[in-house]
Design an enzyme around this catalytic site. Structure first.
Site, short mmCIF file in Angstrom:
data_model
loop_
_atom_site.label_atom_id
_atom_site.label_comp_id
_atom_site.label_asym_id
_atom_site.label_seq_id
_atom_site.Cartn_x
_atom_site.Cartn_y
_atom_site.Cartn_z
N GLU A 77 46.19 5.89 57.65
CA GLU A 77 47.06 5.92 56.46
C GLU A 77 47.51 4.48 56.23
O GLU A 77 48.26 3.91 57.02
CB GLU A 77 48.27 6.82 56.70
CG GLU A 77 49.18 6.88 55.49
CD GLU A 77 50.46 7.67 55.74
OE1 GLU A 77 51.30 7.70 54.84
OE2 GLU A 77 50.60 8.24 56.84
N CYS A 96 55.64 3.34 52.57
CA CYS A 96 54.35 3.38 51.90
C CYS A 96 54.44 4.16 50.59
O CYS A 96 53.61 4.01 49.70
CB CYS A 96 53.29 3.99 52.81
SG CYS A 96 53.72 5.62 53.43
#
Length: 822
Positions: free
Chosen positions: A761, A795
């Site tokens: 990720e 994020c």
């Protein structure tokens, strides 16, 4: 349910007498056929008979402010929204919708008609857009012997410039209205109570309008900022002999609102000023306790205050918000329960009228009759209690009460009608709700006996539809997995728990956290010093810095433990995760406090991180129990079984910004599926990684199954990724490092018998798209929270904003101001 209203009490006959008296005095007025009001009422009746149509109508009214001056957009939204009502629309309307013109003379005419209808409807509930218009409405009400309280339209502000503008507008209202109204002739019925003259001008204030960062979690800061703007309003009101009432808003603002109200009125300058009040919502389960607290405070203050007792206007919001957060629902889920609680609260106010002067705000004749009966029976002095109702609603009831000699005050919204659509939609919802008294009495014409029934009997006899209860029953249906509720920091007990945890953790700073390999603590030669990013001088802890040799030892330990761990029954592996979740829950505030120190997280962010870690444990445990059951796909002559097998050693490389949640999620997912783990936390948050290791060991996870390996990524990372025994790498971090890991893992090392898997990720650029019909208040606030919550160190943080041309300048201006106000 705590209530003093009982089904067969001796006050019921007097209540019924007052109720019948009000009904006898009603003089319902009907609009002339084909008049604008007649058409408005036909539209409302039509929408009430068709729930889907009502939803679309209110959606259109709510979005209309964003569409002004755009005829084509108005017609397009009309067409799209009402098409969604589908079968609830008459056939001729369904056939007509696709042909509605968006351009040309007909399109402009249709748009202007829709806009004019909305403005006309708004004018029924909003007294005016200027002080002059409000004064004309007030003068008209006073000629009918109606008092007023003026309400400045607008919800919570999002910039400090808007907060200052709100204070300025309140000051203009206080000075402008008092200069004019105080010169008018006195009206004995509404301008005096049993003790003498009372202020003619009455202004209602929303505290959230005075501070853009209003937040119950920061009670001290919020109190200081709000009082700085509220104090001049109280001073101006006292000089001009004006009554100030504090409105109650959403439940999460309630503790701060009550605190600020009592705090500022305890100041010597205002301690003896009686012409102030606060709204209290009877649909809340806490209301009686709030009244008891207010009565004790007012007794100690030595000066009474007024309590405007309302039912509450945010039932749907409070219910959905509580369900979403996993919190107890703060409101009564049945309308009849709210009504019964209203009567219990009314009794309490009447019994304590020396300190809490009752203002019964309701259109429900039963509720008002009960209040009048209680005042009569308890000997409340004439004029001590008043009735309050909304502008533009229940006019016959107001007139009936005036003829009975009651002081009736009208809650009078003031402001621009179209921007005030949020208020209008709430009023429309109130008028058209299935359990609305006004709907039941003036539209459905239910018999008086049913309308005056004791609310405690309504559940027993099932006489009234209660869509709220049905709605809450639907909302109550949940899957077996439920997210861990976030902490409500508006509550003092939650804030105190967090403060205690911070104090406890402060006493544990600076300790050493060695590596843990194969269940053994290993003290290396070098250490990583974890520093509080908010206080560079404060050492959070020292974590062992693993070497390449330590990395190889951890891999060997995990490899040795794999065969034993893979054979551990799925149910046992799942139980380890549940036990870890239980331990996290027990140490919740402590774990959040560590994140405050080590990562600079705010309280809510830290708490949410711990809650997410608990969620990962419980959800993965539940899912593995499902996935662990073999599936058979048998055919004659064949037995086919599908099942999942663990892959082997998993290397977990986690980031620092979600130091517990992401590290936990990647680690326990690997564990519960039968894999062993080498867990490398980020250098900046290795102490929290050590705490997770401690919890997993306390949960009983066997030695070697998880190995704690803090260290420099560039030193131990290549060893972990390139080792041929590594089966999978779970990584969260930057794009650069993630792609590098992916390239390394793709190379087959000597002795490697499998293809490595990489779960990466990585960072991205997250956009928020804002359409020109969006609610700009919510959109601006959402962008600010997304972009700058936890300093944007996520994020998921908004890093790009895509706006339509027509709202670009307006949105950007407000966004800059909102950011500047942080």
């Amino acid at each position: 349910m705590k209530t003093s209203s009982v089904v067969d009490d001796d006050l019921e006959p007097l209540t019924q007498d007052y109720g019948r008296d009000i009904f006898v005095r009603l003089r319902p007025s009907r609009p002339f056929p084909l008049s604008p009001r007649w058409w408005d009422e036909r539209l409302m009746a039509w929408s009430m008979a068709n729930p889907a149509l009502k939803v679309q109508l209110f959606r259109f009214v709510d979005v209309l402010p964003a569409l002004l001056g755009k005829p084509a957009e108005i017609v397009r939204h009309l067409r799209e929204y009402f098409a969604e009502a589908g079968p609830d629309l008459p056939r001729w309307v369904r056939r007509l919708l696709p042909w509605l013109p968006t351009r040309g003379l007909l399109g402009r005419t249709l748009a202007s008609t829709a806009e004019a209808s909305a403005r006309r409807m708004a004018a029924r509930f909003i007294a005016g857009a200027t002080v002059e218009e409000a004064l004309r409405a007030i003068a008209s009400m006073r000629r009918r012997k109606l008092a007023f309280t003026i309400d400045l339209l607008g919800e919570a502000t999002i910039t400090e410039a808007e907060a200052q503008a709100s204070q300025d507008e309140y000051l203009r209202l206080i000075d402008g209205l008092s200069a004019e109204v105080n010169r008018w002739p006195a009206i004995e019925q509404i301008d005096r109570d049993d003790l003498g003259p009372i202020p003619r001008v009455n202004v209602s204030i929303k505290l959230s309008a005075l501070y853009s960062q209003f937040d119950g979690m920061d009670l001290e800061g919020t109190t200081q900022a709000v009082c700085a703007r509220l104090r001049p309003l109280l001073q101006a009101a006292r000089r001009a002999f004006v009554f100030l009432n504090i409105d109650m808003e959403q439940y999460e603002t309630r503790p701060a609102t009550l605190h600020i109200f009592k705090h500022i009125l305890d100041e010597p300058e205002f301690r003896d000023w009686p012409h102030v009040g606060i709204a209290i919502q009877a649909y809340l389960r806490d209301t009686l306790g709030d009244l008891e607290d207010l009565a004790g405070w007012a007794r100690g203050r030595g000066t009474p205050v007024q309590v405007r007792l309302v039912k509450g206007a945010y039932w749907d919001y409070e219910t959905i918000h509580a369900r979403e957060r996993g919190w107890p629902i703060p409101v009564w889920t049945r309308k009849s329960e709210t009504d019964a609680n209203y009567e219990a609260c009314t009794r309490y106010l009447m019994e304590h009228h020396q300190f809490l002067r009752p203002a019964l705000a309701s259109h429900n004749i039963r509720s008002l009759a009960r209040g009048l009966a209680l005042a009569d029976r308890l000997g409340v002095p004439t004029g001590r209690c008043e009735v309050q109702m909304l502008f533009g609603m229940a006019e016959p009831i107001k007139e009936a009460l005036v003829r009975m000699g009651q002081r009736v005050r009208v809650y009078t919204p003031y402001g621009q009608p179209i921007p005030g659509m949020a208020y209008l939609v709430r009023r429309l919802l109130e008028n058209t709700a299935d359990d609305s008294f006004l709907r039941a009495s003036f539209i459905e014409h239910l018999p008086q006996e049913q309308l005056l029934m004791n609310p405690l009997l309504k559940d027993e006899r099932g006489t009234l539809n209660d869509t709220r209860h049905r709605a809450s029953s639907i909302l109550a249906a949940r899957s077996s997995f439920a997210n861990e509720p976030l902490t409500d920091f508006s509550r003092e007990e939650a804030r105190q728990a967090m403060r205690s945890a911070l104090e406890m953790v402060a006493g544990r700073l600076g300790r050493d956290y060695p590596l843990v390999i194969d269940g053994q603590e290993v003290r290396p030669a070098e250490w990583i010093v974890s520093i509080n990013p908010s206080h560079k001088w404060q050492v959070v802890g020292r974590c062992g810095q693993a070497t390449e040799e330590h990395a190889r030892l951890a891999i060997e330990a995990a490899q040795r433990a794999f065969e034993r761990w893979r054979e551990t029954p799925v149910a046992r592996r799942a139980q380890y995760l549940r036990d870890a979740a239980r331990l996290m829950r027990q140490r919740r505030f402590e774990l959040a406090a560590w994140q405050v120190y080590e990562c600079g997280k705010q309280w809510r962010e830290a708490d949410a991180d711990v809650a997410e870690a608990i969620d990962f444990c419980l959800y993965y445990a539940q899912e593995m129990l499902r996935l662990g059951q073999p599936r058979h796909r048998d055919v004659p002559g064949e037995t086919n079984e599908q099942f999942y097998e663990p892959r082997g050693l998993v290397v977990v490389i986690a980031p620092w910004n979600f130091p517990l949640a992401i590290l936990t999620g990647m680690t326990v997912a690997a564990l519960v599926t039968g894999n062993t783990v080498v867990m490398k936390p980020a250098e900046q948050s290795s102490v929290i990684g050590a705490l997770l290791m401690e919890i997993l060991r306390q949960a009983g996870v066997p030695d070697g199954v998880v190995n704690y390996l803090p260290g420099r990524g560039e030193q131990v990372g290549p060893i972990l990724v390139n080792d041929p025994r590594t089966a999978m790498i779970a990584f969260t971090g930057s794009r650069l490092v993630g792609l590098h890991i992916n390239r390394q893992a793709a190379e087959v090392a000597p002795g490697q018998t499998h293809v490595k898997r990489v779960l990466a990720e990585m960072g991205g650029k997250n956009a928020i798209i804002v359409d020109d019909d969006a609610d700009l208040d919510e959109a601006v606030e959402g962008v600010v929270v997304s972009a700058f919550g936890y300093q944007g160190q996520k994020c998921s943080a908004c890093s790009r904003l895509i706006l339509l041309d027509s709202i670009y300048e307006q949105f950007l201006t407000r966004l800059v101001e909102a950011t500047r106000s942080l």
